[in-house]
Design a protein around this motif. Structure first.
Motif, PDB file in Angstrom:
ATOM      1  N   SER A  68      -6.378  -4.325 -11.194  1.00  0.00           N
ATOM      2  CA  SER A  68      -6.794  -3.789  -9.895  1.00  0.00           C
ATOM      3  C   SER A  68      -7.460  -4.901  -9.100  1.00  0.00           C
ATOM      4  CB  SER A  68      -7.771  -2.625 -10.087  1.00  0.00           C
ATOM      5  OG  SER A  68      -7.112  -1.498 -10.630  1.00  0.00           O
ATOM      6  N   VAL A  69      -6.993  -5.107  -7.893  1.00  0.00           N
ATOM      7  CA  VAL A  69      -7.537  -6.145  -7.021  1.00  0.00           C
ATOM      8  C   VAL A  69      -8.528  -5.551  -6.029  1.00  0.00           C
ATOM      9  CG1 VAL A  69      -6.952  -7.945  -5.354  1.00  0.00           C
ATOM     10  CG2 VAL A  69      -5.422  -7.477  -7.271  1.00  0.00           C
ATOM     11  N   ILE A  70      -8.239  -4.337  -5.563  1.00  0.00           N
ATOM     12  CA  ILE A  70      -9.110  -3.630  -4.621  1.00  0.00           C
ATOM     13  C   ILE A  70      -9.368  -2.240  -5.179  1.00  0.00           C
ATOM     14  CG2 ILE A  70      -9.298  -2.651  -2.299  1.00  0.00           C
ATOM     15  CD1 ILE A  70      -7.500  -4.924  -1.307  1.00  0.00           C
ATOM     16  N   ASP A  71     -10.623  -1.799  -5.101  1.00  0.00           N
ATOM     17  CA  ASP A  71     -10.934  -0.427  -5.481  1.00  0.00           C
ATOM     18  C   ASP A  71     -11.940   0.133  -4.479  1.00  0.00           C
ATOM     19  OD1 ASP A  71     -13.323  -1.638  -6.192  1.00  0.00           O
ATOM     20  OD2 ASP A  71     -12.989  -1.477  -8.341  1.00  0.00           O
ATOM     21  N   GLY A  72     -12.550   1.253  -4.820  1.00  0.00           N
ATOM     22  CA  GLY A  72     -13.461   1.887  -3.885  1.00  0.00           C
ATOM     23  C   GLY A  72     -12.735   2.936  -3.054  1.00  0.00           C
ATOM     24  N   PHE A  73     -13.420   3.424  -2.018  1.00  0.00           N
ATOM     25  CA  PHE A  73     -12.907   4.554  -1.256  1.00  0.00           C
ATOM     26  C   PHE A  73     -13.046   4.289   0.241  1.00  0.00           C
ATOM     27  CE2 PHE A  73     -14.121   5.979  -5.397  1.00  0.00           C
ATOM     28  CZ  PHE A  73     -13.119   6.865  -5.758  1.00  0.00           C
ATOM     29  N   TRP A  74     -12.177   4.921   1.003  1.00  0.00           N
ATOM     30  CA  TRP A  74     -12.171   4.827   2.452  1.00  0.00           C
ATOM     31  C   TRP A  74     -11.957   6.230   3.007  1.00  0.00           C
ATOM     32  CZ3 TRP A  74      -8.066   5.045   6.283  1.00  0.00           C
ATOM     33  CH2 TRP A  74      -8.408   4.515   7.534  1.00  0.00           C
ATOM     34  N   MET A  75     -12.955   6.747   3.681  1.00  0.00           N
ATOM     35  CA  MET A  75     -12.896   8.101   4.211  1.00  0.00           C
ATOM     36  C   MET A  75     -12.558   9.118   3.108  1.00  0.00           C
ATOM     37  SD  MET A  75     -11.033   7.429   7.903  1.00  0.00           S
ATOM     38  CE  MET A  75     -11.255   9.148   8.383  1.00  0.00           C
ATOM     39  N   GLY A  76     -13.073   8.851   1.905  1.00  0.00           N
ATOM     40  CA  GLY A  76     -12.889   9.759   0.786  1.00  0.00           C
ATOM     41  C   GLY A  76     -11.647   9.530  -0.037  1.00  0.00           C
ATOM     42  N   LEU A  77     -10.759   8.646   0.410  1.00  0.00           N
ATOM     43  CA  LEU A  77      -9.520   8.374  -0.316  1.00  0.00           C
ATOM     44  C   LEU A  77      -9.655   7.085  -1.121  1.00  0.00           C
ATOM     45  CD1 LEU A  77      -6.934   9.196   2.484  1.00  0.00           C
ATOM     46  CD2 LEU A  77      -7.755  10.705   0.651  1.00  0.00           C
ATOM     47  N   ALA A  78      -9.048   7.087  -2.314  1.00  0.00           N
ATOM     48  CA  ALA A  78      -9.112   5.912  -3.174  1.00  0.00           C
ATOM     49  C   ALA A  78      -8.180   4.833  -2.638  1.00  0.00           C
ATOM     50  CB  ALA A  78      -8.710   6.285  -4.606  1.00  0.00           C
TER      51      ALA A  78
END
Length: 266
Positions: free
Chosen positions: A249-259
């Motif tokens: 995984s290079v990018i993780d986390g959430f944006w506006m509730g989406l993974a």
């Protein structure tokens, strides 16, 4: 430009990325993450995009010359409809794709006026802003994970020609449920993302292929599977080249509730 000019050993990675929506351009964290990711990649001879926003059977090839973008979204501020990404077309890559995928029972169609949709150009603007790399978009001919894996396996030899294969979706995607989720990350999005990370790390292909039944909240995370489906093209391209064990995984986390989990193989 040949693959040997751009890629040590001649093989490009295969990517699955969460592509965001037009407002991605306003997110300083995510745009930096995408730019840093591309900066660490070998320079592609061409890019092959498989976007969640183009389903067409039989499989179709988009424009092989520069065409206007497809603004396949509604209700956004006008400035998002002024974005341009005038990447060169990739007729040579299109010919290679036809050769790899076309059989008597599986034709490949051409739609020479179809430009890049937002699943393709939104991340490309952040990753390759100079728009100097030829780009070809192909449709998803099915949402069946096994069949998409086979498409990826057939496309895998392109990686040895310097082609960056990119499956573009969103690791969780349920816009309707977000309306009722309140602030923060919904439990269904967090649970699916955690499950998906662990399944990818374990290379649990059986679980991933049957994600609608093996994952927690799978039908909430993906009530329709088009945004997870491009992952299987990427997995097929990685498997055929023996790169599944090198995934990360290079990018993780959430944006506006989406993974926004995004992964690289090779």
């Amino acid at each position: 430009m040949s693959a040997t000019d751009t890629v040590p050993g001649g093989r490009m990675p295969a990517l699955y990325l969460s592509h965001g929506a037009p407002p991605l351009a306003d997110d300083p964290v995510w745009t930096r993450e995408l730019a840093a990711w591309s900066a660490g990649l070998p320079h592609p001879a061409a890019i092959l995009m498989i976007s969640a926003h183009w389903e067409e059977a039989p499989l179709a090839l988009g424009a092989t010359e520069t065409r206007p973008l497809v603004y396949d979204f509604w209700g956004f501020p006008e400035r998002y409809y002024r974005v341009r990404y005038e990447a060169p077309g990739a007729p040579h890559l299109a010919a290679q794709v036809r050769k790899l995928l076309r059989t008597a029972g599986e034709p490949v169609h051409d739609l020479p006026d179809r430009g890049l949709d937002h699943g393709a150009y939104v991340p490309l603007v952040e990753m390759f802003p100079d728009a100097d790399i030829p780009v070809l978009q192909v449709s998803m001919p099915t949402l069946d994970p096994q069949r998409l894996m086979e498409v990826g396996r057939k496309l895998a030899p392109l990686r040895d020609e310097g082609v960056l294969i990119v499956g573009s979706g969103f690791f969780t995607h349920n816009l309707s449920a977000l309306r009722y989720a309140g602030s923060g990350v919904p439990s269904w999005s967090a649970e699916f993302d955690d499950w998906g990370q662990r399944a990818l790390e374990a290379r649990d292909m059986d679980a991933l292929l049957d994600f609608e039944h093996t994952s927690p909240a799978g039908r909430l995370a993906h009530p329709r599977t088009e945004h997870f489906a491009p992952l299987f093209v990427t997995l097929g391209a990685a498997e055929a080249s023996g790169d599944l064990d090198g995934g990360r995984s290079v990018i993780d986390g959430f944006w506006m509730g989406l993974a926004k989990r995004s992964v690289q193989f090779g």
